[in-house]
Design an enzyme around this catalytic site. Structure first.
Site, PDB file in Angstrom:
ATOM      1  N   GLY A   1      26.868 -15.223 -24.333  1.00 48.26           N
ATOM      2  CA  GLY A   1      27.890 -15.152 -23.309  1.00 48.26           C
ATOM      3  C   GLY A   1      28.909 -14.068 -23.608  1.00 48.26           C
ATOM      4  O   GLY A   1      28.861 -13.394 -24.638  1.00 48.26           O
ATOM      5  N   VAL A   2      29.859 -13.912 -22.697  1.00 46.99           N
ATOM      6  CA  VAL A   2      30.859 -12.855 -22.821  1.00 46.99           C
ATOM      7  C   VAL A   2      32.020 -13.327 -23.687  1.00 46.99           C
ATOM      8  O   VAL A   2      32.408 -14.490 -23.639  1.00 46.99           O
ATOM      9  CB  VAL A   2      31.377 -12.461 -21.419  1.00 46.99           C
ATOM     10  N   ASN A   7      34.890 -12.569 -27.331  1.00 52.14           N
ATOM     11  CA  ASN A   7      35.033 -12.166 -28.724  1.00 52.14           C
ATOM     12  C   ASN A   7      34.190 -13.007 -29.669  1.00 52.14           C
ATOM     13  O   ASN A   7      33.621 -12.488 -30.628  1.00 52.14           O
ATOM     14  CB  ASN A   7      36.509 -12.242 -29.126  1.00 52.14           C
ATOM     15  N   GLU A  51      22.399 -11.895 -19.989  1.00 52.24           N
ATOM     16  CA  GLU A  51      22.950 -11.348 -18.751  1.00 52.24           C
ATOM     17  C   GLU A  51      23.851 -10.142 -18.985  1.00 52.24           C
ATOM     18  O   GLU A  51      23.983  -9.285 -18.114  1.00 52.24           O
ATOM     19  CB  GLU A  51      23.701 -12.425 -17.976  1.00 52.24           C
ATOM     20  N   ILE A  68      35.830 -24.226 -22.868  1.00 57.25           N
ATOM     21  CA  ILE A  68      37.245 -24.572 -22.977  1.00 57.25           C
ATOM     22  C   ILE A  68      37.412 -25.813 -23.841  1.00 57.25           C
ATOM     23  O   ILE A  68      38.282 -25.861 -24.713  1.00 57.25           O
ATOM     24  CB  ILE A  68      37.858 -24.776 -21.578  1.00 57.25           C
TER      25      ILE A  68
END
Length: 504
Positions: A269-270, A272, A294, A364
């Site tokens: 995933g996107v 840091n 992706e 989250i």
């Protein structure tokens, strides 16, 4: 006149961005290119924002519906959201202005799995597509389009929009040509769907260019602007610890014979932490790796450069400015290593399941039974959206979710009794990782998962309150399969909203 427009007939359609924006009408459905700040139109959205502002100052109604591939940039989401001119937005966003408009109720937002977006547009679920605004690298002599740094939803928007505006961006390297794999499926919708012919991440099943009906093109804008590329934060202790836990887990999976020595294809995933995991792989023992994901981030480019990764398949780049410049200047050197596909291929459940992709995404919060919230803050506020995480979580070989154990300087526990919003259920989540440790949830019942998550993943400040919650829940619940005290299950979130901390 741009030297990148090689089709003579289309050169007559070149105009300024304000002139192109003047062609748009109130209420239009507009499909924009763009995915994680790559390959989005640079000049047209700001010109359209100016047009919307002018209309509003004259007391006129002017709103549009904005569809993209995923998140874009301040020049698109930010500029249009500031005008109050976005009526509806889908499928993913991350711009602060756009997020504010959604949470203030100015803009409606539909959070859609990225693999579902193409079929939903094709089936008309989101209405008629009035306009597609697509960034390209160049236009060929026969009128086909060389994609830029993302593919996303571009093929579908070009196919289904009544009208098309193109931005030819001369900043994008012409040597990107050959990196793309644009699949035009025969029988794309039920009941005529056919199998997706991808067996490995390196398979190419389409063509190098996008097709468009030239009669649809109403304007071409020439630009020379870079993608929005955000530097990654330096790796901190938590990110390194999370990456280390995952790498140890992968090594054990290989040792146990559940995975080949070069691993299964990786999805990342996107963000840091995800980039830290990729950086950890650079120092790890695995060779000849592949990726079916992706987005391609800095860490993945480093793995390709090192030779540890053989090929990476995605739909877009999400790079720091330094990595973007490096790739743009040397695009021809990556054409055999990187494949950019439409997002309904890069995120296709069939391909993910067939290849056994290893999924790693951020969250989250997670609760003690393994449910994950990756989109909502304190129950009601949208953060960014589910993006492609659900595509890979439900269909991958196993799915891992990563986060630091606390947020807001320790005021928030990211391991809670019950998540305030569920994006990924306990049935789909295999592994939860914080800097504290890793919980392998496979094969465990809910109460077994609760003990493992609390002991391995929760911050020490919140371990005992979580243990006490479990004891209370087991006393008052109406069943012991997944014991909850419904009166206090969300009390931690309520306490934070009232006092600014979850600490009692």
């Amino acid at each position: 006149m741009s030297g990148r427009i090689h089709n003579e007939a289309l050169r007559s359609k070149v105009m300024s961005a304000p002139d192109a924006a003047a062609l748009v009408r109130n209420g239009w459905n507009i499909g924009f290119s763009g995915f994680t700040g790559a390959g989005y139109p640079k000049d047209f959205p700001e010109a359209l924002a100016g047009r919307i502002d002018a209309a509003h100052h004259q007391g006129e109604e002017f709103k549009v519906n904005v569809l993209t591939g995923a998140s874009t940039a301040p020049e698109l989401d930010g500029a249009l959201a500031r005008t109050g001119g976005i009526n509806f937005r889908a499928p993913y966003q991350s711009d602060p202005e756009m997020r504010s408009a959604i949470n203030k109720g100015i803009s409606y937002y539909s959070d859609i799995h990225l693999s579902h977006m193409g079929p939903q547009v094709s089936q008309g679920f989101l209405g008629k597509m009035d306009l597609a605004v697509i960034e390209v690298t160049a236009i060929t002599e026969d009128g086909e389009l060389i994609p830029s740094s993302s593919v996303g939803m571009n093929r579908t928007y070009l196919d289904y929009a009544d009208k098309v505006i193109l931005e030819v961006n001369e900043w994008q390297s012409e040597e990107l040509r050959g990196m793309h794999d644009i699949y035009y499926p025969i029988g794309a919708l039920p009941p005529n769907r056919v199998p997706l012919p991808i067996l490995t991440p390196s398979d190419r099943i389409g063509q190098l260019t996008l097709k468009v009906d030239p009669e649809k093109i109403i304007a071409i804008i020439v630009t020379d602007s870079p993608d929005r590329n955000t530097p990654f934060k330096p790796l901190d202790h938590d990110s390194k610890a999370i990456a280390g836990h995952l790498l140890d887990f992968l090594s054990n999976e290989v040792k146990q014979g559940r995975m080949p020595k070069n691993l299964l294809p990786m999805q990342s995933g996107v963000g840091n932490i995800a980039n830290a995991v990729l950086a950890g792989l650079l120092e790890g023992p695995f060779e000849n790796m592949t990726s079916y994901t992706e987005v391609i981030q800095d860490g993945m480019v480093d793995l390709l450069d090192s030779g540890k990764m053989r090929v990476a398949s995605a739909t877009a780049f999400s790079l720091s400015p330094t990595a973007a410049e490096r790739l743009n200047n040397n695009a021809k050197d990556y054409r055999d290593k990187i494949i950019l596909r439409p997002q309904d291929v890069s995120n296709h459940p069939e391909a993910i399941r067939r290849m056994g992709v290893i999924a790693c995404n951020g969250m989250i919060e997670a609760d003690i039974y393994g449910n994950v919230n990756s989109t909502h803050v304190m129950g009601s506020r949208m953060q960014n959206g589910i993006g492609g995480s659900g595509d890979f979580t439900r269909n991958g070989y196993f799915s891992s979710f990563v986060t630091p154990s606390t947020a807001k300087g320790g005021a928030i526990s990211c391991i809670v009794p019950m998540v305030n919003h569920v994006d990924h259920t306990e049935h789909d989540v295999s592994v939860i990782i914080t800097e504290q440790g890793l919980a392998d949830l496979r094969g465990l019942a809910p109460r077994q998962r609760a003990k493992l998550i609390i002991e391995n993943c929760a911050h020490p400040s919140f371990k005992e309150p979580l243990r006490e919650y479990v004891k209370l829940a087991e006393k008052v619940a109406n069943g012991l399969h997944t014991p909850h005290d419904l009166e206090s299950a969300l009390s931690w979130h309520i306490r934070f909203l009232k006092t600014g901390t979850m600490v009692s």
